[in-house]
Design a protein around this motif. Structure first.
Motif, short mmCIF file in Angstrom:
data_model
loop_
_atom_site.label_atom_id
_atom_site.label_comp_id
_atom_site.label_asym_id
_atom_site.label_seq_id
_atom_site.Cartn_x
_atom_site.Cartn_y
_atom_site.Cartn_z
N ASN A 143 0.85 -1.18 0.00
CA ASN A 143 0.00 0.00 0.00
C ASN A 143 0.89 1.24 0.00
O ASN A 143 1.67 1.44 0.91
CB ASN A 143 -0.87 -0.04 1.26
CG ASN A 143 -1.91 1.03 1.26
OD1 ASN A 143 -2.27 1.54 0.19
ND2 ASN A 143 -2.38 1.37 2.44
N LEU A 144 0.75 2.06 -1.03
CA LEU A 144 1.57 3.27 -1.10
C LEU A 144 0.94 4.36 -0.24
O LEU A 144 -0.16 4.83 -0.52
CB LEU A 144 1.66 3.76 -2.56
CG LEU A 144 2.39 5.09 -2.77
CD1 LEU A 144 3.86 4.99 -2.42
CD2 LEU A 144 2.23 5.57 -4.21
N VAL A 145 1.65 4.72 0.82
CA VAL A 145 1.16 5.78 1.70
C VAL A 145 2.07 6.99 1.49
O VAL A 145 3.23 6.97 1.89
CB VAL A 145 1.21 5.34 3.17
CG1 VAL A 145 0.67 6.45 4.07
CG2 VAL A 145 0.43 4.07 3.37
N VAL A 146 1.52 8.00 0.84
CA VAL A 146 2.36 9.15 0.52
C VAL A 146 2.54 10.03 1.75
O VAL A 146 1.57 10.43 2.39
CB VAL A 146 1.72 9.97 -0.62
CG1 VAL A 146 2.57 11.20 -0.91
CG2 VAL A 146 1.57 9.11 -1.86
N GLY A 147 3.78 10.25 2.09
CA GLY A 147 4.08 11.08 3.25
C GLY A 147 4.64 12.43 2.84
O GLY A 147 4.30 12.94 1.76
N ASP A 148 5.50 12.97 3.66
CA ASP A 148 6.03 14.30 3.36
C ASP A 148 7.45 14.24 2.81
O ASP A 148 8.18 15.22 2.86
CB ASP A 148 6.02 15.15 4.64
CG ASP A 148 4.63 15.24 5.23
OD1 ASP A 148 3.67 15.35 4.44
OD2 ASP A 148 4.49 15.19 6.47
N SER A 149 7.82 13.08 2.32
CA SER A 149 9.18 12.95 1.79
C SER A 149 9.17 12.82 0.28
O SER A 149 10.18 12.46 -0.32
CB SER A 149 9.87 11.74 2.43
OG SER A 149 9.24 10.54 2.00
N SER A 150 8.03 13.09 -0.33
CA SER A 150 7.91 13.00 -1.79
C SER A 150 7.73 14.39 -2.37
O SER A 150 6.86 15.14 -1.91
CB SER A 150 6.69 12.16 -2.19
OG SER A 150 6.84 10.85 -1.72
N ALA A 151 8.52 14.72 -3.37
CA ALA A 151 8.34 16.01 -4.04
C ALA A 151 9.00 15.96 -5.41
O ALA A 151 9.65 14.97 -5.76
CB ALA A 151 8.95 17.14 -3.20
#
Lengths: 339, 339
Positions: free
Chosen positions: A325-333
């Motif tokens: 399950n891809l849980v998008v956090g705050d480390s993607s930009a």
DNA sequence: TACAGTTGTCGAAACGTTTCGCACACCGTA
DNA sequence: TACGGTGTGCGAAACGTTTCGACAACTGTA
């Protein structure tokens, strides 16, 4: 505890009739059946599983064979167990937690020889797992959480590494990244033939190739220190990497430290993904990391369910792959500019 | 599978003699006994646990009753389970993993009514736990991992919060700190009567008082955000606090962020302790935090062992407290100067 | 020689189910 | 009236143990 005989007496019928009525084994007149059911309810009758098992050779107990807790043993493994126990419970089965002794083969022989369990659920399956051969040979029904290199017709539930890698690469590529690096699990695990390490490694490479973006791997840091060193080597050799997927939690800690040491920030200067780690762990990082969370509970449930189905009757191999399950956090930009 | 009768035939004795010889139930002539043992070995005889249980009313199976995984369910709970399973296995018992249904009372009734388990191991025990009353009333042997407010004569294994708090305070005081703050678990858990939250809170206060150092508590951050806010409030109100013990992993993340935001460093400006968290988690922090690691495996082992002892015979209540293990990391140092 | 005590072994019953052959009653049909 | 079929229910055997009363073979004593 009320027994079948007590119920029979109260309902004024023979013991065998009660058994038939309660199990639906053979037709029983509706009136009689109702009478029996009422008597059973009044007495709070519960079948004695031992007696039933002794006679019918089926105990409705499954064994979950788990190895000695490695390091990194934690939430995921717990979820396998709880998921399996829940699914079993829903289907009227019980789950026996069976720690693996020095000799796992003997352990299995013991359990099945005792007549205690109907089937075995294997977790932490290696690519070359001797347990499967023995189980197959001895005719004990079993299924795996994870899978061997060549599962053949053995039932299993495992992570869909291909889909997981595709999702991860698509996520990164969608943000505009053109070059992704991958840090696998520690060298020890990799060399040991640990399935997730091998498969994730292969599938990330394939997914990156398919998506047409650059890809770097070959790193296997197993600690914060190694993670830090690996990251520095990575950037020396490939300064154009803007996204990184890491398998090992501790290695991720090192990467974050290395990023900070460089004066960089996440996610502005590096998009960081944690692969096969729980969201609970991801939240311990700052910023909260984007995670590919393994469907552990689901795999546990599936493993138990397919084993029970197999016990109920034969059929084609049941083999299920479930993506993370891809849980998008705050480390993607979006990638930093590579000027 | 070879049965007792097969062994009897091969050894030329009666079935009952074989049983007696193998179990040591009653004296058997040495020659006969040896003959029987050899026959058993040759046939690979294993007693059928179901038949044995049916007859003797003792199955040598324990149920581990575990509640639906809360958040924060992880390594610790896994270790309870694996520890208990290992200890049980060593003593010839098996452990059944029993997920708690909507109605735990009914669950227990089911398990024992089925005749399947000899005793029950309770984990995640609340200060007021309805399950204990029912178990006591129904006469099912059981023991607890954790304990109720008033355990009375119920067997249990729990963390020695008093010793743990003493160790922690001694560690901090030994470094020269004069004022310690304590962040308990989240308000929800605290209000729910979660034993560790209540007991740790009380014992840290008592230990600080006994050691004659300043003490501040009343904070219950359950997330990184709350941890950060709590730390800021703490320093506003008590600028002379130089050491902090935190129960919640995520709150610790917030504290670390708050420390950094202030331009401070750990451990130079703040000594930080993680209470009741595993060293594996502590290593994910940077710097590696000093931890009071719960003896989870040990508690699981003890719980199982005392239950088995209880099954073997009566005796006084078995109640054991085990302190946490102080693992000194890189977050402990002498206090900053309070100029 | 007779007898009580000891030692070692046996056979049968019991635990609570499931399974299976059999018997009984009832039906419709020849 | 006789007969095969069908719908119900019964009783006994079996599963693999443990347990317990009975008993045979000795031993030593009177």
């Amino acid at each position: 505890m009320a027994s079948l005989r007590d119920v029979a007496e109260r309902a004024q019928v023979a013991v065998s009739t009660v058994s038939a009525a309660l199990n639906g084994t053979r037709p029983v007149a509706v009136a009689t059946k109702r009478r029996i059911e009422q008597a059973a309810a009044e007495l709070g009758y519960r079948p004695n599983l031992l007696a039933r098992g002794l006679q019918s050779k089926r105990t409705r107990i499954l064994a979950l064979l788990f190895p000695a807790p490695r390091s990194g043993f934690g939430l995921t493994e717990m979820q396998f167990a709880t998921g399996a126990a829940e699914a079993a419970s829903e289907l009227g089965y019980h789950l026996l937690l069976s720690p693996e002794s020095a000799d796992p083969i003997d352990e299995v022989r013991h359990l099945t020889g005792l007549g205690l369990v109907d089937g075995v659920l294997l977790m932490e399956v290696r690519l070359d797992d001797e347990r499967t051969e023995f189980l197959s040979a001895s005719g004990v029904p079993f299924s795996m959480i994870g899978r061997t290199r060549e599962p053949g017709s053995i039932d299993y539930a495992d992570i869909d590494f291909a889909a997981t890698a595709r999702d991860a690469v698509a996520h990164v590529a969608g943000l505009g990244h053109r070059k992704l690096a991958f840090f696998n699990l520690s060298t020890d695990l990799y060399a040991d033939g640990y399935g997730p390490a091998i498969r994730a490694g292969e599938e990330f490479a394939a997914a990156a190739r398919a998506a047409g973006i650059g890809y770097v791997d070959g790193f296997r840091p197993g600690s914060a220190k190694e993670g830090r060193a690996a990251f520095e080597r990575l950037l020396d050799a490939h300064p154009d990497v803007t996204a990184l997927a890491v398998m090992d939690d501790h290695a991720a800690v090192g990467v974050i430290a290395a990023v900070a040491a460089r004066g960089w920030h996440i996610p502005e200067d590096l998009t960081l993904l944690l692969v096969l780690s729980s969201a609970a762990v991801a939240e311990m990082f700052h910023p909260r990391l984007t995670t590919l969370e393994p469907p552990s509970t689901e795999l546990g449930r599936l493993g138990a369910r397919m084993l029970i189905e197999r016990l109920r009757g034969d059929g084609p191999p049941r083999q299920r792959l479930v993506p993370c399950n891809l849980v998008v956090g705050d480390s993607s930009a979006a990638p930093r500019s590579l000027s």
